[in-house]
Design an enzyme around this catalytic site. Structure first.
Site, short mmCIF file in Angstrom:
data_model
loop_
_atom_site.label_atom_id
_atom_site.label_comp_id
_atom_site.label_asym_id
_atom_site.label_seq_id
_atom_site.Cartn_x
_atom_site.Cartn_y
_atom_site.Cartn_z
N GLY A 81 77.67 -13.53 63.75
CA GLY A 81 76.25 -13.13 63.72
C GLY A 81 75.78 -13.05 62.28
O GLY A 81 76.49 -12.54 61.43
N ASP A 123 83.44 -8.61 62.64
CA ASP A 123 84.77 -8.39 63.19
C ASP A 123 85.49 -9.69 63.60
O ASP A 123 86.64 -9.92 63.24
CB ASP A 123 84.57 -7.47 64.41
P1 ADP Z 1 81.27 -11.75 64.14
O1 ADP Z 1 82.03 -12.28 62.98
O2 ADP Z 1 79.84 -11.50 63.84
O3 ADP Z 1 81.97 -10.58 64.78
P2 ADP Z 1 82.25 -13.47 66.33
O4 ADP Z 1 82.97 -12.39 67.02
O5 ADP Z 1 81.46 -14.43 67.15
O6 ADP Z 1 81.21 -12.91 65.25
O7 ADP Z 1 83.30 -14.31 65.49
C1 ADP Z 1 82.89 -15.38 64.68
C2 ADP Z 1 83.93 -16.48 64.72
O8 ADP Z 1 85.17 -16.02 64.18
C3 ADP Z 1 84.31 -16.99 66.10
O9 ADP Z 1 83.38 -17.89 66.64
C4 ADP Z 1 85.63 -17.69 65.79
O10 ADP Z 1 85.44 -18.94 65.20
C5 ADP Z 1 86.25 -16.76 64.75
N1 ADP Z 1 87.21 -15.85 65.43
C6 ADP Z 1 86.92 -14.79 66.23
N2 ADP Z 1 88.04 -14.22 66.73
C7 ADP Z 1 89.09 -14.95 66.24
C8 ADP Z 1 90.51 -14.89 66.38
N3 ADP Z 1 91.10 -13.96 67.14
N4 ADP Z 1 91.24 -15.80 65.71
C9 ADP Z 1 90.66 -16.75 64.95
N5 ADP Z 1 89.33 -16.86 64.78
C10 ADP Z 1 88.54 -16.00 65.41
#
Ligand code: ADP
Length: 319
Positions: free
Chosen positions: A11, A103
Protein backbone atom coordinates in the site's frame (compact mmCIF):
# COMPACT_ATOMS: atom_id res chain seq x y z
CA UNK A 1 29.01 -1.24 -1.67
CA UNK A 2 28.95 0.77 -4.91
CA UNK A 3 25.46 0.10 -6.30
CA UNK A 4 22.21 -0.11 -4.40
CA UNK A 5 18.54 -0.36 -5.36
CA UNK A 6 15.37 1.11 -3.90
CA UNK A 7 11.75 0.01 -4.24
CA UNK A 8 8.36 0.88 -2.78
CA UNK A 9 5.91 -1.92 -2.24
CA UNK A 10 2.43 -2.77 -0.95
CA UNK A 11 0.00 0.00 0.00
CA UNK A 12 1.35 3.45 -0.83
CA UNK A 13 1.62 6.17 1.79
CA UNK A 14 2.25 9.92 1.70
CA UNK A 15 5.94 10.52 2.30
CA UNK A 16 7.18 7.52 0.31
CA UNK A 17 8.47 9.96 -2.31
CA UNK A 18 10.41 11.91 0.31
CA UNK A 19 11.94 8.61 1.44
CA UNK A 20 12.93 7.66 -2.14
CA UNK A 21 14.48 11.11 -2.57
CA UNK A 22 16.46 10.71 0.65
CA UNK A 23 17.73 7.28 -0.40
CA UNK A 24 18.83 8.51 -3.82
CA UNK A 25 20.46 11.73 -2.66
CA UNK A 26 22.18 10.20 0.37
CA UNK A 27 23.58 7.38 -1.77
CA UNK A 28 24.89 9.77 -4.42
CA UNK A 29 26.33 11.93 -1.63
CA UNK A 30 28.21 8.81 -0.49
CA UNK A 31 29.42 8.10 -4.05
CA UNK A 32 27.13 5.13 -4.47
CA UNK A 33 25.03 4.53 -7.61
CA UNK A 34 21.28 4.07 -7.09
CA UNK A 35 18.80 2.09 -9.15
CA UNK A 36 15.06 2.53 -8.91
CA UNK A 37 13.04 -0.67 -9.07
CA UNK A 38 9.61 0.19 -10.42
CA UNK A 39 6.32 -1.49 -9.32
CA UNK A 40 7.65 -3.16 -6.20
CA UNK A 41 8.62 -6.82 -6.21
CA UNK A 42 6.76 -7.23 -9.51
CA UNK A 43 9.22 -4.88 -11.20
CA UNK A 44 12.08 -6.61 -9.44
CA UNK A 45 11.14 -9.97 -10.93
CA UNK A 46 10.57 -8.43 -14.38
CA UNK A 47 13.72 -6.31 -14.36
CA UNK A 48 11.86 -2.98 -14.44
CA UNK A 49 14.96 -1.23 -13.14
CA UNK A 50 16.50 2.15 -14.01
CA UNK A 51 19.44 4.16 -12.76
CA UNK A 52 18.40 7.25 -10.81
CA UNK A 53 20.24 10.56 -10.70
CA UNK A 54 19.98 13.58 -8.39
CA UNK A 55 17.46 15.13 -10.75
CA UNK A 56 15.32 11.98 -10.98
CA UNK A 57 13.97 12.72 -7.53
CA UNK A 58 13.56 16.47 -7.99
CA UNK A 59 10.18 18.04 -7.26
CA UNK A 60 8.72 15.00 -5.47
CA UNK A 61 9.28 15.75 -1.78
CA UNK A 62 5.85 17.33 -1.47
CA UNK A 63 3.91 14.79 -3.51
CA UNK A 64 1.83 11.91 -2.19
CA UNK A 65 2.03 8.45 -3.77
CA UNK A 66 5.29 7.03 -5.03
CA UNK A 67 7.20 7.88 -8.21
CA UNK A 68 8.48 4.28 -8.25
CA UNK A 69 4.87 2.99 -8.30
CA UNK A 70 3.88 0.07 -6.17
CA UNK A 71 2.27 -3.30 -6.74
CA UNK A 72 1.25 -6.47 -5.02
CA UNK A 73 3.16 -9.50 -6.24
CA UNK A 74 2.06 -12.98 -5.25
CA UNK A 75 4.96 -14.57 -7.15
CA UNK A 76 7.47 -12.96 -4.80
CA UNK A 77 6.04 -15.00 -1.93
CA UNK A 78 7.49 -18.12 -3.61
CA UNK A 79 11.13 -19.23 -3.57
CA UNK A 80 11.18 -19.20 -7.40
CA UNK A 81 9.96 -15.60 -7.46
CA UNK A 82 12.55 -14.52 -4.93
CA UNK A 83 15.30 -16.26 -6.90
CA UNK A 84 14.24 -14.45 -10.07
CA UNK A 85 14.41 -11.16 -8.15
CA UNK A 86 17.93 -11.85 -6.92
CA UNK A 87 19.01 -12.81 -10.45
CA UNK A 88 17.79 -9.43 -11.73
CA UNK A 89 19.66 -7.60 -8.96
CA UNK A 90 22.82 -9.51 -9.83
CA UNK A 91 22.35 -8.79 -13.52
CA UNK A 92 22.39 -5.06 -12.78
CA UNK A 93 25.25 -5.43 -10.27
CA UNK A 94 23.05 -4.10 -7.46
CA UNK A 95 24.61 -5.17 -4.17
CA UNK A 96 21.94 -4.15 -1.67
CA UNK A 97 18.31 -3.03 -1.54
CA UNK A 98 16.24 -0.50 0.41
CA UNK A 99 12.62 -1.65 0.70
CA UNK A 100 10.08 1.03 1.61
CA UNK A 101 6.72 -0.40 2.60
CA UNK A 102 4.53 -2.05 5.17
CA UNK A 103 4.35 -5.38 6.89
CA UNK A 104 4.05 -7.46 3.69
CA UNK A 105 6.93 -5.61 2.02
CA UNK A 106 9.06 -6.31 5.08
CA UNK A 107 8.27 -10.01 4.67
CA UNK A 108 9.74 -9.76 1.17
CA UNK A 109 12.85 -8.00 2.54
CA UNK A 110 13.10 -10.69 5.21
CA UNK A 111 12.95 -13.39 2.51
CA UNK A 112 15.80 -11.71 0.60
CA UNK A 113 17.78 -11.43 3.84
CA UNK A 114 17.31 -15.15 4.40
CA UNK A 115 18.75 -15.76 0.92
CA UNK A 116 21.81 -13.81 2.10
CA UNK A 117 20.97 -10.68 0.08
CA UNK A 118 21.49 -7.39 2.02
CA UNK A 119 18.27 -5.45 2.52
CA UNK A 120 17.15 -2.62 4.79
CA UNK A 121 13.46 -2.00 5.52
CA UNK A 122 12.01 1.52 5.81
CA UNK A 123 8.52 1.67 7.38
CA UNK A 124 6.15 3.26 4.85
CA UNK A 125 2.49 2.74 5.64
CA UNK A 126 -0.37 4.87 6.93
CA UNK A 127 -1.35 2.10 9.36
CA UNK A 128 1.46 2.69 11.90
CA UNK A 129 1.57 -1.06 12.47
CA UNK A 130 5.25 -1.87 11.93
CA UNK A 131 7.11 -3.23 14.94
CA UNK A 132 10.40 -1.49 15.77
CA UNK A 133 9.23 2.07 15.17
CA UNK A 134 6.88 4.39 17.02
CA UNK A 135 5.78 6.05 13.79
CA UNK A 136 5.60 4.98 10.17
CA UNK A 137 5.90 7.26 7.14
CA UNK A 138 2.42 8.40 6.12
CA UNK A 139 0.67 7.94 9.44
CA UNK A 140 0.74 11.63 10.35
CA UNK A 141 -0.59 12.72 6.96
CA UNK A 142 -3.39 10.13 7.05
CA UNK A 143 -4.33 11.29 10.54
CA UNK A 144 -4.60 14.88 9.40
CA UNK A 145 -6.79 13.81 6.49
CA UNK A 146 -9.08 11.90 8.86
CA UNK A 147 -9.26 14.80 11.31
CA UNK A 148 -10.19 17.16 8.50
CA UNK A 149 -13.03 14.78 7.58
CA UNK A 150 -14.17 14.41 11.20
CA UNK A 151 -14.28 18.19 11.63
CA UNK A 152 -16.45 18.54 8.53
CA UNK A 153 -18.73 15.68 9.51
CA UNK A 154 -19.07 17.19 12.98
CA UNK A 155 -20.57 20.36 11.44
CA UNK A 156 -23.33 18.43 9.71
CA UNK A 157 -23.75 16.04 12.67
CA UNK A 158 -24.36 19.03 14.95
CA UNK A 159 -26.78 20.71 12.56
CA UNK A 160 -28.87 17.58 12.17
CA UNK A 161 -28.33 16.28 15.72
CA UNK A 162 -27.33 12.96 14.27
CA UNK A 163 -25.01 10.12 15.15
CA UNK A 164 -22.27 9.57 12.59
CA UNK A 165 -20.14 6.50 12.20
CA UNK A 166 -16.78 7.05 10.52
CA UNK A 167 -14.87 4.01 9.28
CA UNK A 168 -11.12 4.54 9.04
CA UNK A 169 -8.26 2.41 7.73
CA UNK A 170 -5.49 0.72 9.72
CA UNK A 171 -5.83 -2.96 8.83
CA UNK A 172 -5.45 -4.86 12.10
CA UNK A 173 -4.14 -1.85 13.99
CA UNK A 174 -6.26 0.80 15.71
CA UNK A 175 -3.73 3.63 15.63
CA UNK A 176 -5.45 5.77 12.98
CA UNK A 177 -8.79 5.37 14.77
CA UNK A 178 -7.37 6.11 18.20
CA UNK A 179 -5.27 9.14 17.28
CA UNK A 180 -7.90 10.67 15.00
CA UNK A 181 -10.65 9.93 17.51
CA UNK A 182 -8.72 11.65 20.27
CA UNK A 183 -7.67 14.59 18.10
CA UNK A 184 -11.13 14.90 16.53
CA UNK A 185 -13.00 14.65 19.83
CA UNK A 186 -15.03 11.59 18.82
CA UNK A 187 -17.50 10.32 21.43
CA UNK A 188 -16.46 6.72 20.92
CA UNK A 189 -13.47 5.03 19.31
CA UNK A 190 -13.49 1.33 18.44
CA UNK A 191 -10.14 -0.36 17.91
CA UNK A 192 -9.32 -4.00 17.20
CA UNK A 193 -6.93 -4.18 20.16
CA UNK A 194 -9.76 -3.68 22.69
CA UNK A 195 -13.15 -5.42 22.89
CA UNK A 196 -16.14 -3.10 22.90
CA UNK A 197 -19.47 -3.38 24.62
CA UNK A 198 -22.50 -2.03 22.72
CA UNK A 199 -24.31 -1.17 25.98
CA UNK A 200 -21.35 0.95 27.00
CA UNK A 201 -21.33 2.74 23.62
CA UNK A 202 -25.06 3.49 23.96
CA UNK A 203 -24.78 4.65 27.59
CA UNK A 204 -22.01 7.08 26.65
CA UNK A 205 -24.00 8.51 23.74
CA UNK A 206 -27.14 8.86 25.87
CA UNK A 207 -25.24 10.63 28.62
CA UNK A 208 -23.81 13.11 26.13
CA UNK A 209 -27.23 13.79 24.65
CA UNK A 210 -28.77 14.25 28.11
CA UNK A 211 -26.34 17.06 28.80
CA UNK A 212 -27.21 18.67 25.49
CA UNK A 213 -24.61 17.36 23.05
CA UNK A 214 -25.83 17.88 19.52
CA UNK A 215 -23.54 15.47 17.72
CA UNK A 216 -22.25 11.97 18.29
CA UNK A 217 -19.28 10.68 16.36
CA UNK A 218 -18.17 7.08 16.52
CA UNK A 219 -14.84 6.23 14.85
CA UNK A 220 -14.59 2.57 13.86
CA UNK A 221 -11.26 1.05 12.83
CA UNK A 222 -11.68 -1.23 9.79
CA UNK A 223 -10.02 -3.98 11.81
CA UNK A 224 -13.05 -4.07 14.15
CA UNK A 225 -15.75 -4.31 11.49
CA UNK A 226 -17.10 -2.18 8.67
CA UNK A 227 -18.88 1.06 9.49
CA UNK A 228 -22.05 -0.30 7.85
CA UNK A 229 -21.97 -3.45 9.93
CA UNK A 230 -21.59 -1.41 13.08
CA UNK A 231 -24.48 0.83 12.00
CA UNK A 232 -26.70 -2.24 11.55
CA UNK A 233 -25.80 -3.55 14.99
CA UNK A 234 -26.34 -0.13 16.51
CA UNK A 235 -29.77 0.10 14.91
CA UNK A 236 -30.66 -3.37 16.16
CA UNK A 237 -29.74 -2.34 19.69
CA UNK A 238 -31.28 1.16 19.73
CA UNK A 239 -33.70 1.42 16.84
CA UNK A 240 -31.79 4.58 15.87
CA UNK A 241 -30.65 5.47 12.37
CA UNK A 242 -27.11 6.67 11.87
CA UNK A 243 -25.10 8.00 8.94
CA UNK A 244 -22.01 6.13 7.86
CA UNK A 245 -18.93 7.65 6.21
CA UNK A 246 -16.30 5.27 4.89
CA UNK A 247 -13.24 7.46 4.36
CA UNK A 248 -11.44 4.89 2.20
CA UNK A 249 -8.54 5.77 -0.04
CA UNK A 250 -8.53 9.51 0.58
CA UNK A 251 -6.56 8.48 3.67
CA UNK A 252 -3.71 7.22 1.47
CA UNK A 253 -3.23 10.32 -0.66
CA UNK A 254 -2.40 13.96 -0.34
CA UNK A 255 0.57 16.18 0.35
CA UNK A 256 2.72 14.67 3.10
CA UNK A 257 2.87 16.70 6.31
CA UNK A 258 6.15 18.28 7.41
CA UNK A 259 6.44 15.59 10.06
CA UNK A 260 6.17 12.77 7.50
CA UNK A 261 8.66 14.45 5.14
CA UNK A 262 11.20 14.86 7.92
CA UNK A 263 10.68 11.29 9.14
CA UNK A 264 10.99 9.93 5.58
CA UNK A 265 14.18 11.94 4.96
CA UNK A 266 15.80 10.75 8.19
CA UNK A 267 14.82 7.10 7.79
CA UNK A 268 15.71 6.94 4.09
CA UNK A 269 19.19 8.37 4.71
CA UNK A 270 19.74 6.07 7.70
CA UNK A 271 18.83 3.03 5.59
CA UNK A 272 21.51 3.96 3.04
CA UNK A 273 24.14 4.47 5.74
CA UNK A 274 23.43 1.01 7.13
CA UNK A 275 23.38 -0.73 3.77
CA UNK A 276 26.51 0.92 2.43
CA UNK A 277 28.44 0.18 5.62
CA UNK A 278 27.65 -3.52 5.20
CA UNK A 279 24.78 -3.74 7.70
CA UNK A 280 22.10 -5.51 5.67
CA UNK A 281 19.18 -7.40 7.19
CA UNK A 282 18.07 -4.37 9.25
CA UNK A 283 14.86 -2.39 9.67
CA UNK A 284 15.05 1.29 10.58
CA UNK A 285 12.67 3.16 12.85
CA UNK A 286 12.23 6.03 15.23
CA UNK A 287 11.88 5.79 18.98
CA UNK A 288 11.81 8.78 21.36
CA UNK A 289 12.88 10.89 18.35
CA UNK A 290 16.08 8.87 17.92
CA UNK A 291 16.80 6.78 14.84
CA UNK A 292 17.04 3.09 15.67
CA UNK A 293 17.60 -0.10 13.70
CA UNK A 294 16.78 -3.71 14.37
CA UNK A 295 17.43 -7.09 12.85
CA UNK A 296 14.58 -7.30 10.32
CA UNK A 297 13.72 -10.88 11.24
CA UNK A 298 13.58 -10.05 14.95
CA UNK A 299 11.64 -6.83 14.29
CA UNK A 300 8.97 -8.74 12.39
CA UNK A 301 8.57 -11.21 15.23
CA UNK A 302 7.70 -8.42 17.69
CA UNK A 303 4.05 -7.56 18.23
CA UNK A 304 2.77 -4.08 17.44
CA UNK A 305 1.58 -2.25 20.54
CA UNK A 306 -1.07 0.41 20.70
CA UNK A 307 -0.96 3.02 23.46
CA UNK A 308 -3.75 1.86 25.77
CA UNK A 309 -3.21 4.82 28.09
CA UNK A 310 -4.18 7.01 25.18
CA UNK A 311 -7.22 4.83 24.53
CA UNK A 312 -8.37 5.32 28.12
CA UNK A 313 -7.71 9.04 27.84
CA UNK A 314 -9.89 9.27 24.74
CA UNK A 315 -12.70 7.71 26.78
CA UNK A 316 -12.17 10.05 29.72
CA UNK A 317 -12.14 13.18 27.57
CA UNK A 318 -15.20 12.35 25.49
CA UNK A 319 -17.72 11.97 28.34
P1 ADP B 1 2.23 -3.88 2.67
O1 ADP B 1 3.70 -3.90 2.41
O2 ADP B 1 1.63 -2.54 2.54
O3 ADP B 1 1.90 -4.57 3.97
P2 ADP B 1 1.35 -6.29 1.21
O4 ADP B 1 1.00 -7.05 2.43
O5 ADP B 1 0.42 -6.35 0.06
O6 ADP B 1 1.52 -4.73 1.50
O7 ADP B 1 2.77 -6.78 0.72
C1 ADP B 1 3.39 -6.20 -0.40
C2 ADP B 1 4.15 -7.25 -1.18
O8 ADP B 1 5.20 -7.80 -0.39
C3 ADP B 1 3.34 -8.47 -1.61
O9 ADP B 1 2.56 -8.24 -2.74
C4 ADP B 1 4.47 -9.45 -1.92
O10 ADP B 1 5.07 -9.20 -3.15
C5 ADP B 1 5.49 -9.13 -0.82
N1 ADP B 1 5.31 -10.10 0.29
C6 ADP B 1 4.31 -10.13 1.21
N2 ADP B 1 4.44 -11.19 2.04
C7 ADP B 1 5.55 -11.86 1.64
C8 ADP B 1 6.23 -13.05 2.08
N3 ADP B 1 5.78 -13.77 3.11
N4 ADP B 1 7.35 -13.40 1.43
C9 ADP B 1 7.81 -12.68 0.38
N5 ADP B 1 7.22 -11.57 -0.09
C10 ADP B 1 6.10 -11.16 0.51
Amino acid sequence: MKKIGVLTSGGDSPGMNAAVRAVVRKAIFMDVEVYGIYQGYNGLINGNIQKLELGSVGDIIHRGGTMLYTARCEEFKTKEGQKKGIEQLEKFGIEGLVVIGGDGSYQGAKALTEWGYPCVGVPGTIDNDIPGTEYTIGFDTALNTVIDAIDKIRDTATSHERTFIIEVMGRNAGDIALWSGLAGGAETVLIPEEKFDMDDVITRLNKGQERGKKHSIIVVAEGVMSGNEFADRFKEATGMDTRVSVLGHIQRGGTPTASDRVLASRLGAKAVELLVSGNGGRAVGIEKNQLVDYDIIEALAKPHHIDLEMYNLSKELSI
